[in-house]
Structures are given as structure tokens and as C-alpha cells.
Motif scaffolding. Structure first.
Motif, PDB file in Angstrom:
ATOM      1  N   ALA A 168       0.816  -1.219   0.000  1.00  0.00           N
ATOM      2  CA  ALA A 168       0.000   0.000   0.000  1.00  0.00           C
ATOM      3  C   ALA A 168       0.850   1.270   0.000  1.00  0.00           C
ATOM      4  O   ALA A 168       0.536   2.229  -0.687  1.00  0.00           O
ATOM      5  N   ASP A 169       1.917   1.281   0.792  1.00  0.00           N
ATOM      6  CA  ASP A 169       2.759   2.476   0.907  1.00  0.00           C
ATOM      7  C   ASP A 169       4.204   2.072   0.637  1.00  0.00           C
ATOM      8  O   ASP A 169       4.933   1.679   1.546  1.00  0.00           O
ATOM      9  N   LEU A 170       4.603   2.197  -0.615  1.00  0.00           N
ATOM     10  CA  LEU A 170       5.938   1.764  -1.021  1.00  0.00           C
ATOM     11  C   LEU A 170       7.038   2.561  -0.333  1.00  0.00           C
ATOM     12  O   LEU A 170       8.064   2.014   0.055  1.00  0.00           O
ATOM     13  N   LYS A 171       6.817   3.851  -0.157  1.00  0.00           N
ATOM     14  CA  LYS A 171       7.814   4.696   0.514  1.00  0.00           C
ATOM     15  C   LYS A 171       8.027   4.211   1.954  1.00  0.00           C
ATOM     16  O   LYS A 171       9.168   4.086   2.412  1.00  0.00           O
ATOM     17  N   LEU A 172       6.976   3.917   2.647  1.00  0.00           N
ATOM     18  CA  LEU A 172       7.078   3.412   4.017  1.00  0.00           C
ATOM     19  C   LEU A 172       7.750   2.043   4.041  1.00  0.00           C
ATOM     20  O   LEU A 172       8.608   1.775   4.879  1.00  0.00           O
ATOM     21  N   ALA A 173       7.382   1.177   3.084  1.00  0.00           N
ATOM     22  CA  ALA A 173       7.972  -0.165   3.024  1.00  0.00           C
ATOM     23  C   ALA A 173       9.474  -0.113   2.777  1.00  0.00           C
ATOM     24  O   ALA A 173      10.194  -1.032   3.168  1.00  0.00           O
ATOM     25  N   MET A 174       9.951   0.947   2.140  1.00  0.00           N
ATOM     26  CA  MET A 174      11.376   1.083   1.853  1.00  0.00           C
ATOM     27  C   MET A 174      12.101   1.882   2.943  1.00  0.00           C
ATOM     28  O   MET A 174      13.236   2.305   2.753  1.00  0.00           O
ATOM     29  N   VAL A 222      14.838  -2.207  -8.419  1.00  0.00           N
ATOM     30  CA  VAL A 222      13.577  -1.593  -8.848  1.00  0.00           C
ATOM     31  C   VAL A 222      12.442  -2.376  -8.211  1.00  0.00           C
ATOM     32  O   VAL A 222      12.426  -3.611  -8.253  1.00  0.00           O
ATOM     33  N   ILE A 223      11.500  -1.651  -7.621  1.00  0.00           N
ATOM     34  CA  ILE A 223      10.321  -2.300  -7.042  1.00  0.00           C
ATOM     35  C   ILE A 223       9.080  -1.589  -7.554  1.00  0.00           C
ATOM     36  O   ILE A 223       9.024  -0.365  -7.591  1.00  0.00           O
ATOM     37  N   ASP A 224       8.116  -2.397  -7.994  1.00  0.00           N
ATOM     38  CA  ASP A 224       6.818  -1.889  -8.444  1.00  0.00           C
ATOM     39  C   ASP A 224       5.756  -2.660  -7.687  1.00  0.00           C
ATOM     40  O   ASP A 224       5.793  -3.899  -7.654  1.00  0.00           O
ATOM     41  N   SER A 225       4.817  -1.933  -7.098  1.00  0.00           N
ATOM     42  CA  SER A 225       3.754  -2.597  -6.359  1.00  0.00           C
ATOM     43  C   SER A 225       2.582  -1.636  -6.207  1.00  0.00           C
ATOM     44  O   SER A 225       2.755  -0.419  -6.187  1.00  0.00           O
ATOM     45  N   ALA A 226       1.416  -2.207  -6.096  1.00  0.00           N
ATOM     46  CA  ALA A 226       0.208  -1.441  -5.832  1.00  0.00           C
ATOM     47  C   ALA A 226      -0.791  -2.371  -5.154  1.00  0.00           C
ATOM     48  O   ALA A 226      -0.789  -3.577  -5.413  1.00  0.00           O
ATOM     49  N   PRO A 227      -1.627  -1.818  -4.284  1.00  0.00           N
ATOM     50  CA  PRO A 227      -2.629  -2.655  -3.623  1.00  0.00           C
ATOM     51  C   PRO A 227      -3.469  -3.424  -4.641  1.00  0.00           C
ATOM     52  O   PRO A 227      -3.937  -2.868  -5.632  1.00  0.00           O
ATOM     53  N   GLY A 228      -3.589  -4.722  -4.424  1.00  0.00           N
ATOM     54  CA  GLY A 228      -4.367  -5.579  -5.291  1.00  0.00           C
ATOM     55  C   GLY A 228      -3.664  -5.978  -6.581  1.00  0.00           C
ATOM     56  O   GLY A 228      -4.204  -6.743  -7.372  1.00  0.00           O
ATOM     57  N   GLU A 229      -2.463  -5.489  -6.797  1.00  0.00           N
ATOM     58  CA  GLU A 229      -1.743  -5.740  -8.051  1.00  0.00           C
ATOM     59  C   GLU A 229      -0.528  -6.648  -7.888  1.00  0.00           C
ATOM     60  O   GLU A 229       0.122  -6.979  -8.859  1.00  0.00           O
ATOM     61  N   GLY A 230      -0.159  -6.995  -6.671  1.00  0.00           N
ATOM     62  CA  GLY A 230       1.040  -7.788  -6.455  1.00  0.00           C
ATOM     63  C   GLY A 230       2.285  -6.911  -6.454  1.00  0.00           C
ATOM     64  O   GLY A 230       2.212  -5.682  -6.454  1.00  0.00           O
ATOM     65  N   THR A 231       3.432  -7.563  -6.458  1.00  0.00           N
ATOM     66  CA  THR A 231       4.706  -6.855  -6.347  1.00  0.00           C
ATOM     67  C   THR A 231       5.718  -7.455  -7.308  1.00  0.00           C
ATOM     68  O   THR A 231       5.762  -8.667  -7.493  1.00  0.00           O
ATOM     69  N   ARG A 232       6.540  -6.587  -7.891  1.00  0.00           N
ATOM     70  CA  ARG A 232       7.631  -6.999  -8.777  1.00  0.00           C
ATOM     71  C   ARG A 232       8.901  -6.334  -8.254  1.00  0.00           C
ATOM     72  O   ARG A 232       8.951  -5.113  -8.105  1.00  0.00           O
ATOM     73  N   VAL A 233       9.920  -7.141  -7.961  1.00  0.00           N
ATOM     74  CA  VAL A 233      11.211  -6.625  -7.503  1.00  0.00           C
ATOM     75  C   VAL A 233      12.290  -7.143  -8.436  1.00  0.00           C
ATOM     76  O   VAL A 233      12.374  -8.349  -8.698  1.00  0.00           O
ATOM     77  N   CYS A 234      13.111  -6.242  -8.928  1.00  0.00           N
ATOM     78  CA  CYS A 234      14.195  -6.595  -9.820  1.00  0.00           C
ATOM     79  C   CYS A 234      15.508  -6.137  -9.180  1.00  0.00           C
ATOM     80  O   CYS A 234      15.634  -4.967  -8.797  1.00  0.00           O
TER      81      CYS A 234
END
Length: 97
Positions: free
Chosen positions: A47-53, A78-90
């Protein structure tokens, strides 16, 4: 360092994303080679990528150092994520030959 970073991201993929896929590629550029690891899950997303990082923050019971630690150990992150969309980390780690 790549193994440690991969372990942290893989753990998050399983624990928070419910599992997922890993793809890997060997890259080359001049006299340097790298391994790129891409982790994709179809979990709830972040939900909050900035907080997660933020080092020390965890949505679970961990120390909150997994994603930030992986970022520090990788040359590219690189990390891409959004609520309900899953997460991609490279993550990419280079080595000069």
C-alpha cells in the motif's frame, strides 16, 4: 551479496505475496557481467511503497530490513507494487571481469 539480497526478496515473495515466480538473466556490458533476478508475486501488493522502503519498518513481525537490505546489496534495485496488483522486484549485481 547477490545471494543474500535474493534470499531477502524471495522470503518476502513467499511470506507476503503468497509465492510467485523468479526469472533470471545474465547481462553483459563491455568487460562487466551481471545477473538480474526478477521476483513477481500476485499477492496483496504494498500500500505504501515509501514506508515499506524505510529501514526498520515491517508490516509483519520481521526486523524491517529485507527490502532495504536487498537494495543496499544490489547495484540496481527496482520495485513496483500497488494494492491488489502484487509486487515486482528486480535486483542486479555487476562484476567486472
Amino acid at each position: 551479496m547477490l545471494v543474500t539480497a535474493a534470499s531477502e526478496v524471495a522470503r518476502n515473495t513467499v511470506v507476503y505475496g503468497g509465492g510467485g515466480e523468479l526469472t533470471w538473466e545474465v547481462l553483459s556490458q563491455g568487460r562487466s557481467v551481471a545477473i538480474r533476478l526478477t521476483f513477481v508475486d500476485h499477492g496483496p501488493g504494498i500500500a505504501d511503497l515509501k514506508l515499506a522502503m524505510t529501514a526498520g519498518w515491517s508490516s509483519g513481525v520481521g526486523l524491517g530490513l529485507g527490502l532495504t537490505g536487498a537494495k543496499r546489496l544490489a547495484h540496481e534495485f527496482v520495485i513496483d507494487s500497488a494494492p491488489g496488483e502484487g509486487t515486482r522486484v528486480c535486483i542486479v549485481r555487476w562484476k567486472r571481469l
